[in-house]
Write a protein that holds these residues in place. Structure first.
Motif, PDB file in Angstrom:
ATOM      1  N   GLU A  47      36.312  83.742  71.294  1.00  0.00           N
ATOM      2  CA  GLU A  47      35.694  82.929  72.207  1.00  0.00           C
ATOM      3  C   GLU A  47      35.533  81.525  71.599  1.00  0.00           C
ATOM      4  O   GLU A  47      35.160  80.872  72.815  1.00  0.00           O
ATOM      5  CB  GLU A  47      34.342  83.596  72.322  1.00  0.00           C
ATOM      6  N   VAL A  48      35.451  81.374  70.269  1.00  0.00           N
ATOM      7  CA  VAL A  48      35.029  80.044  69.938  1.00  0.00           C
ATOM      8  C   VAL A  48      35.750  79.214  69.242  1.00  0.00           C
ATOM      9  O   VAL A  48      36.187  77.918  69.639  1.00  0.00           O
ATOM     10  CB  VAL A  48      33.498  80.004  69.292  1.00  0.00           C
ATOM     11  N   ARG A  49      36.167  79.669  68.081  1.00  0.00           N
ATOM     12  CA  ARG A  49      37.157  78.980  66.901  1.00  0.00           C
ATOM     13  C   ARG A  49      38.475  79.797  66.658  1.00  0.00           C
ATOM     14  O   ARG A  49      38.274  80.867  65.773  1.00  0.00           O
ATOM     15  CB  ARG A  49      36.632  78.669  65.769  1.00  0.00           C
ATOM     16  N   PRO A  50      39.442  79.549  67.367  1.00  0.00           N
ATOM     17  CA  PRO A  50      39.809  78.547  68.171  1.00  0.00           C
ATOM     18  C   PRO A  50      39.769  78.826  69.588  1.00  0.00           C
ATOM     19  O   PRO A  50      39.961  78.063  70.291  1.00  0.00           O
ATOM     20  CB  PRO A  50      41.412  78.305  67.903  1.00  0.00           C
ATOM     21  N   GLY A  51      39.361  79.990  69.966  1.00  0.00           N
ATOM     22  CA  GLY A  51      38.634  80.297  71.258  1.00  0.00           C
ATOM     23  C   GLY A  51      40.165  80.659  72.275  1.00  0.00           C
ATOM     24  O   GLY A  51      41.177  80.790  71.820  1.00  0.00           O
ATOM     25  N   ARG A  52      39.879  80.470  73.633  1.00  0.00           N
ATOM     26  CA  ARG A  52      40.845  80.929  74.688  1.00  0.00           C
ATOM     27  C   ARG A  52      41.393  82.020  74.479  1.00  0.00           C
ATOM     28  O   ARG A  52      42.731  82.175  74.668  1.00  0.00           O
ATOM     29  CB  ARG A  52      41.840  79.688  74.499  1.00  0.00           C
ATOM     30  N   GLY A  53      40.890  83.202  74.058  1.00  0.00           N
ATOM     31  CA  GLY A  53      41.404  84.544  73.840  1.00  0.00           C
ATOM     32  C   GLY A  53      42.120  84.834  72.756  1.00  0.00           C
ATOM     33  O   GLY A  53      42.947  85.811  72.727  1.00  0.00           O
ATOM     34  N   TYR A  54      41.949  83.818  71.636  1.00  0.00           N
ATOM     35  CA  TYR A  54      42.825  83.863  70.526  1.00  0.00           C
ATOM     36  C   TYR A  54      42.651  85.197  69.787  1.00  0.00           C
ATOM     37  O   TYR A  54      41.611  85.735  69.605  1.00  0.00           O
ATOM     38  CB  TYR A  54      42.342  82.891  69.482  1.00  0.00           C
ATOM     39  N   VAL A  55      43.922  85.991  69.506  1.00  0.00           N
ATOM     40  CA  VAL A  55      43.835  87.173  68.579  1.00  0.00           C
ATOM     41  C   VAL A  55      44.616  86.965  67.458  1.00  0.00           C
ATOM     42  O   VAL A  55      45.912  86.747  67.598  1.00  0.00           O
ATOM     43  CB  VAL A  55      43.813  88.517  69.464  1.00  0.00           C
ATOM     44  N   PRO A  56      44.278  87.088  66.139  1.00  0.00           N
ATOM     45  CA  PRO A  56      45.221  87.205  65.218  1.00  0.00           C
ATOM     46  C   PRO A  56      46.299  88.199  65.090  1.00  0.00           C
ATOM     47  O   PRO A  56      46.040  89.282  65.448  1.00  0.00           O
ATOM     48  CB  PRO A  56      44.468  87.080  63.745  1.00  0.00           C
ATOM     49  N   ASN A  57      47.665  87.760  64.873  1.00  0.00           N
ATOM     50  CA  ASN A  57      48.745  88.722  64.727  1.00  0.00           C
ATOM     51  C   ASN A  57      49.139  88.989  63.359  1.00  0.00           C
ATOM     52  O   ASN A  57      50.160  89.670  63.092  1.00  0.00           O
ATOM     53  CB  ASN A  57      49.715  88.186  65.494  1.00  0.00           C
TER      54      ASN A  57
END
Length: 136
Positions: A47-57
């Motif tokens: 949600e915040v850093r980096p945001g935009r729905g980011y999910v680590p792979n």
């Protein structure tokens, strides 16, 4: 430097066929950059850093210390292998280790360069995976 999370995902995608991955270790010892509890870290990234729905792979471990009495064992091991004229990690966003599949450290890099900058970490990983060495 949290934009590097996006670059870390790109590295994993690019080198997936080489049995390559990234291991992430959140830490709050550098300017209080990870103040949240473990259960808050993934939502903070999304949600915040980096945001935009980011999910680590890649694997993201529990938050812990990299320096001092309560340092995680992985950091103690890596620093013992190559102390880099210091017993402490200076900042986890710029100090990186390339470790082979057996857990043997290959190189310790202390660099502010973005991952995909020419001569940056991506090039080091490419050279290690393709040629077994890094040109320094």
């Amino acid at each position: 430097l949290t934009h590097q999370y996006l670059e870390l995902n790109a590295l994993v995608d690019e080198f997936r066929d080489y049995n390559f991955t990234v291991l992430g270790f959140p830490v709050n010892q550098f300017g209080h950059q990870e103040p949240g509890a473990n259960k808050e870290i993934l939502s903070g990234l999304r949600e915040v850093r980096p945001g935009r729905g980011y999910v680590p792979n890649f694997d993201l471990f529990e938050k812990g210390d990299v320096n001092g009495f309560n340092q995680q064992p992985v950091w103690k091991y890596l620093k013992h292998w190559n102390p880099f004229n210091s017993n402490d990690i200076r900042w986890t966003f710029k100090e990186r280790f390339i470790v082979d599949a057996t857990g043997t450290p290959y190189i310790r890099i202390n660099d502010y360069t973005d991952i995909y900058t020419h001569g940056g970490l991506r090039d080091d990983i490419y050279n290690f995976l393709h040629y077994g060495h890094i040109s320094l």
